[in-house]
Design a protein around this motif. Structure first.
Motif, mmCIF file in Angstrom:
data_model
loop_
_atom_site.group_PDB
_atom_site.id
_atom_site.type_symbol
_atom_site.label_atom_id
_atom_site.label_comp_id
_atom_site.label_asym_id
_atom_site.label_seq_id
_atom_site.Cartn_x
_atom_site.Cartn_y
_atom_site.Cartn_z
ATOM 1 N N HIS A 6 0.822 -1.036 0.150
ATOM 2 C CA HIS A 6 -0.190 -0.126 -0.357
ATOM 3 C C HIS A 6 1.147 1.107 0.175
ATOM 4 O O HIS A 6 0.522 2.343 -0.214
ATOM 5 N N ALA A 7 1.875 1.496 0.494
ATOM 6 C CA ALA A 7 2.700 2.280 0.697
ATOM 7 C C ALA A 7 3.290 2.650 -0.410
ATOM 8 O O ALA A 7 3.852 3.697 -0.981
ATOM 9 N N ARG A 8 3.970 1.644 -1.019
ATOM 10 C CA ARG A 8 4.450 2.216 -2.315
ATOM 11 C C ARG A 8 3.269 2.281 -3.216
ATOM 12 O O ARG A 8 4.263 2.616 -4.097
ATOM 13 N N VAL A 9 1.923 1.962 -3.306
ATOM 14 C CA VAL A 9 1.099 2.511 -4.015
ATOM 15 C C VAL A 9 1.443 3.608 -3.802
ATOM 16 O O VAL A 9 1.300 4.612 -5.031
ATOM 17 N N GLU A 10 0.966 3.958 -2.540
ATOM 18 C CA GLU A 10 0.837 5.445 -2.674
ATOM 19 C C GLU A 10 2.221 6.266 -3.046
ATOM 20 O O GLU A 10 2.409 8.159 -3.769
ATOM 21 N N ALA A 38 1.157 -10.465 -11.813
ATOM 22 C CA ALA A 38 1.429 -10.415 -10.965
ATOM 23 C C ALA A 38 0.467 -9.885 -10.787
ATOM 24 O O ALA A 38 0.143 -8.618 -9.504
ATOM 25 N N GLY A 39 -0.154 -8.287 -11.623
ATOM 26 C CA GLY A 39 -0.702 -7.578 -11.242
ATOM 27 C C GLY A 39 -1.837 -7.225 -12.729
ATOM 28 O O GLY A 39 -1.242 -7.151 -13.952
ATOM 29 N N VAL A 40 -2.150 -6.565 -11.794
ATOM 30 C CA VAL A 40 -3.415 -6.253 -13.323
ATOM 31 C C VAL A 40 -4.774 -4.397 -12.938
ATOM 32 O O VAL A 40 -4.540 -4.359 -11.949
ATOM 33 N N LEU A 48 -6.467 -1.899 -9.048
ATOM 34 C CA LEU A 48 -5.741 -2.695 -8.598
ATOM 35 C C LEU A 48 -5.034 -3.591 -8.351
ATOM 36 O O LEU A 48 -5.624 -4.250 -7.131
ATOM 37 N N ARG A 49 -5.222 -4.166 -8.848
ATOM 38 C CA ARG A 49 -5.737 -6.180 -8.219
ATOM 39 C C ARG A 49 -3.999 -6.744 -8.333
ATOM 40 O O ARG A 49 -3.406 -6.806 -9.771
ATOM 41 N N PHE A 50 -3.014 -7.309 -6.990
ATOM 42 C CA PHE A 50 -2.158 -8.073 -7.381
ATOM 43 C C PHE A 50 -2.278 -8.945 -7.310
ATOM 44 O O PHE A 50 -3.116 -9.792 -5.908
ATOM 45 N N LEU A 63 7.915 -5.040 -5.579
ATOM 46 C CA LEU A 63 7.481 -3.572 -5.429
ATOM 47 C C LEU A 63 8.162 -2.192 -5.673
ATOM 48 O O LEU A 63 7.999 -1.625 -6.100
ATOM 49 N N ARG A 64 9.416 -2.797 -6.714
ATOM 50 C CA ARG A 64 10.693 -1.678 -7.299
ATOM 51 C C ARG A 64 9.642 -1.998 -8.273
ATOM 52 O O ARG A 64 9.601 -0.579 -9.245
ATOM 53 N N GLN A 65 9.634 -2.992 -9.490
ATOM 54 C CA GLN A 65 8.717 -2.787 -10.498
ATOM 55 C C GLN A 65 7.366 -3.255 -11.142
ATOM 56 O O GLN A 65 6.444 -2.840 -12.483
ATOM 57 N N THR A 66 6.669 -4.182 -10.019
ATOM 58 C CA THR A 66 5.204 -4.837 -10.867
ATOM 59 C C THR A 66 4.376 -3.800 -10.779
ATOM 60 O O THR A 66 3.452 -2.751 -11.168
ATOM 61 N N VAL A 67 4.792 -2.875 -8.759
ATOM 62 C CA VAL A 67 3.615 -1.954 -8.185
ATOM 63 C C VAL A 67 3.852 -1.167 -9.526
ATOM 64 O O VAL A 67 3.074 -0.202 -9.884
#
Length: 164
Positions: A6-10, A38-40, A48-50, A63-67
């Motif tokens: 959640h923090a990475r999304v923010e 991995a995500g949509v 966002l669905r992970f 966290l570094r790439q997919t988000v």
């Protein structure tokens, strides 16, 4: 919802807001994605669905790439509208310019195949079984019929299942 995700999304949204000098509506975030993705990003639902399993197994890279990858889809949609290609130049520019990341389309996470049940069907001419997925088996239960390509007979459920 894991706090790090959640923090990475923010953080990704704050980076986009600083870059574009505008506010973006925050999405709903879910860890209810299964399968190979991995995500949509659901553009029209701002969702966002992970994949929780892939997140747990690949946390740092995730966290570094997919988000940022998925957030970039929502940002691109809000900036440029629905007429852009999913991994087109607008999305790529956000990945490079806002996040400083390569615009990789796909992940390379190891996927553990899920076990699945197959429902075995037979026809009149073949000794072999035709394995049906749960979805196809449910369609048969609702009245759909499938036929053998060779003898044209209706495939009939044997009452047997196998797990693959």
């Amino acid at each position: 919802m894991p706090e790090q995700l959640h923090a990475r999304v923010e953080t990704c949204y704050q980076q986009a807001e600083a870059f574009f000098q505008r506010r973006f509506a925050r999405p709903e975030v879910s860890l209810r994605l299964r399968g190979q993705k991995a995500g949509v990003a659901h553009l029209h639902d701002n969702l966002l669905r992970f994949n929780a399993q892939l997140y747990a197994e690949n946390r740092e890279h995730f966290l570094r790439q997919t988000v940022p990858h998925e957030v970039a889809h929502l940002v691109a949609h809000q900036m440029f509208g629905g007429g852009i290609r999913p991994h087109g130049e607008e999305w790529q520019a956000i990945m490079r310019g806002v996040y400083g990341l390569p615009p990789s389309r796909c992940h390379s996470y190891a996927i553990t195949p899920r076990r699945s049940t197959r429902y075995l069907y037979r026809c009149d001419c073949e000794d072999q079984a035709f394995p049906f997925t749960a979805q196809r088996h449910a369609l048969v239960a609702r009245g759909r019929r499938y036929f053998c390509r060779r003898c044209r007979a209706t495939l009939v459920y044997t009452g047997q299942q196998r797990v693959e």
